[in-house]
Design an enzyme around this catalytic site. Structure first.
Site, short mmCIF file in Angstrom:
data_model
loop_
_atom_site.label_atom_id
_atom_site.label_comp_id
_atom_site.label_asym_id
_atom_site.label_seq_id
_atom_site.Cartn_x
_atom_site.Cartn_y
_atom_site.Cartn_z
N VAL A 1 -8.94 0.53 3.98
CA VAL A 1 -9.21 0.88 5.38
C VAL A 1 -8.01 0.45 6.23
CG1 VAL A 1 -10.80 0.65 7.32
CG2 VAL A 1 -11.68 0.38 4.99
N GLY B 1 -8.68 5.93 2.43
CA GLY B 1 -9.20 6.70 3.57
C GLY B 1 -10.56 6.23 4.03
N GLY B 2 -10.75 4.91 4.08
CA GLY B 2 -12.07 4.36 4.44
C GLY B 2 -12.39 4.43 5.93
N HIS C 1 -6.66 10.08 4.58
CA HIS C 1 -6.10 9.05 5.48
C HIS C 1 -6.13 9.47 6.94
CE1 HIS C 1 -3.79 8.05 1.66
NE2 HIS C 1 -4.41 6.92 1.94
N GLY C 2 -6.62 8.58 7.80
CA GLY C 2 -6.57 8.84 9.24
C GLY C 2 -7.92 9.28 9.78
N ASP D 1 0.84 -1.19 0.00
CA ASP D 1 0.00 0.00 0.00
C ASP D 1 0.89 1.25 0.00
OD1 ASP D 1 -2.33 1.52 0.26
OD2 ASP D 1 -2.33 1.38 2.45
N HIS D 2 0.66 2.14 -0.95
CA HIS D 2 1.44 3.39 -1.07
C HIS D 2 2.94 3.15 -1.18
CE1 HIS D 2 -1.92 6.13 -0.54
NE2 HIS D 2 -2.36 5.33 0.40
N ASP E 1 2.91 4.84 -5.41
CA ASP E 1 2.25 6.12 -5.19
C ASP E 1 3.23 7.27 -5.38
OD1 ASP E 1 1.05 8.40 -4.33
OD2 ASP E 1 0.85 7.77 -2.23
N THR F 1 -6.72 2.80 9.55
CA THR F 1 -6.70 3.41 10.89
C THR F 1 -7.75 2.82 11.82
OG1 THR F 1 -5.92 5.44 9.86
CG2 THR F 1 -6.81 5.64 12.07
P1 13P Z 1 -7.41 4.99 6.59
O1 13P Z 1 -6.27 4.70 7.51
O2 13P Z 1 -7.93 6.37 6.71
O3 13P Z 1 -8.48 3.97 6.67
O4 13P Z 1 -6.82 4.91 5.11
C1 13P Z 1 -6.27 3.69 4.71
C2 13P Z 1 -5.76 3.82 3.34
O5 13P Z 1 -6.29 4.49 2.51
C3 13P Z 1 -4.56 3.05 3.05
O6 13P Z 1 -4.14 3.24 1.75
#
Ligand code: 13P
Length: 281
Positions: free
Chosen positions: A229, A207-208, A178-179, A82-83, A104, A231
């Site tokens: 998702v 950013g779910g 995110h967060g 991820d990223h 990313d 955080t």
């Molecule tokens: P959150 O931590 O806001 O859920 O975002 C996760 C995310 O988008 C990871 O790429």
């Protein structure tokens, strides 16, 4: 079941009108919790690792954990970076047999983003590994609504970016971040509709966490393919550990602490998957 690549789970999602949860795992307990939730909800899943967590734990360790966790379900599970911050980091995950990698470089200029993403696509394609990239800037959730909106993905650029790079799915900026949000997020559903129409590959929303359930449900109904998702799981994990420790202090058994964290993550994941699979056919 063996790990599959992103395309397999994304195709399943399209066919069954669900959104695939792309849930962040860091260790054995988070991976077990997320896979168990997917199994109970009869849903495919992308287990993914945030780039900093790959640096922390090592791509080989995380990949091995995912491999074992996947044997505990008959659902399709993919494993992703991820990223990813660079071609080198993506390569380390490709070398460790991840089945999907995100590169990313959205904060870089368009041409550099295209050039590096194409290199990752060339590396991954021959090995059957899927590639996700980002266009527009998905901010951190402590930013103002104006700052978040300034990073929205441009649909015309998104269309050419996908054609220029050959990626399998595109992460877009439409108002999520995110967060934990400082302000209630303002999702631009009109922009999402245009992106879904214009862009040739599956659309990914990041950013779910902490995004109101009704808004997630609306995005699922519109046809987003993958929702990231992280955080919400890590906060549930930390909260559960603190709760056991507050009650029992150092008398708490280590297994009791870890099991409480795992159970808390699973409950959050089940709730998310209920929304992501709500319109299943
Ligand atoms: P959150 O931590 O806001 O859920 O975002 C996760 C995310 O988008 C990871 O790429």
């Amino acid at each position: 079941m063996a790990l599959v690549n992103y395309n397999e789970v994304l195709n399943y999602a399209r066919e069954h009108k669900i959104t695939v949860g792309a849930f962040n795992a860091l260790n054995m307990e988070t991976a077990q919790a997320l896979i168990s939730a997917a199994d109970k909800m009869r849903s495919p899943l992308i287990l993914q690792t945030y780039h900093a967590h790959v640096d922390y734990a090592g791509a080989d360790y995380i990949r091995a954990i995912a491999d074992v966790a996947t044997r505990h379900t008959d659902m399709k599970i993919a494993m992703g970076l991820d990223h990813g911050r660079s071609y080198e980091q993506a390569k380390s995950c490709v070398d460790n047999l991840y089945t999907g990698v995100m590169i990313d470089l959205a904060s870089e200029n368009y041409d550099f983003n295209v050039e590096e993403t194409r290199k990752v696509v060339a590396l991954a394609r021959g090995k059957g590994i899927s590639v996700e990239a980002e266009l527009g800037m998905i901010s951190d959730a402590d930013r103002s609504l104006e700052e978040i909106a300034a990073g929205y993905t441009d649909p015309v650029m998104a269309k050419s970016f996908v054609e220029d790079t050959g990626i399998d799915c595109l992460a877009v900026s439409i108002g999520t971040a995110h967060g934990i949000y400082k302000y209630t997020p303002k999702i631009n559903f009109d922009l999402l509709g245009i992106l879904l129409e214009e862009v040739a590959c599956p659309i990914v929303v990041h950013g779910g966490s902490n995004t109101p359930d009704e808004e997630v449900e609306r995005m699922v109904k519109m046809g987003i393919s993958k929702l990231n998702v992280g955080t919400d799981f890590f906060n549930a994990y930390k909260r559960a550990i603190c709760e056991v420790f507050e009650t029992k202090g150092e008398d708490a058994d280590i297994v009791e602490i870890m099991a409480a964290a795992r159970k808390a993550v699973e409950a959050v994941a089940i709730h998310k998957l209920e929304i992501l699979t709500k319109f299943r056919v």
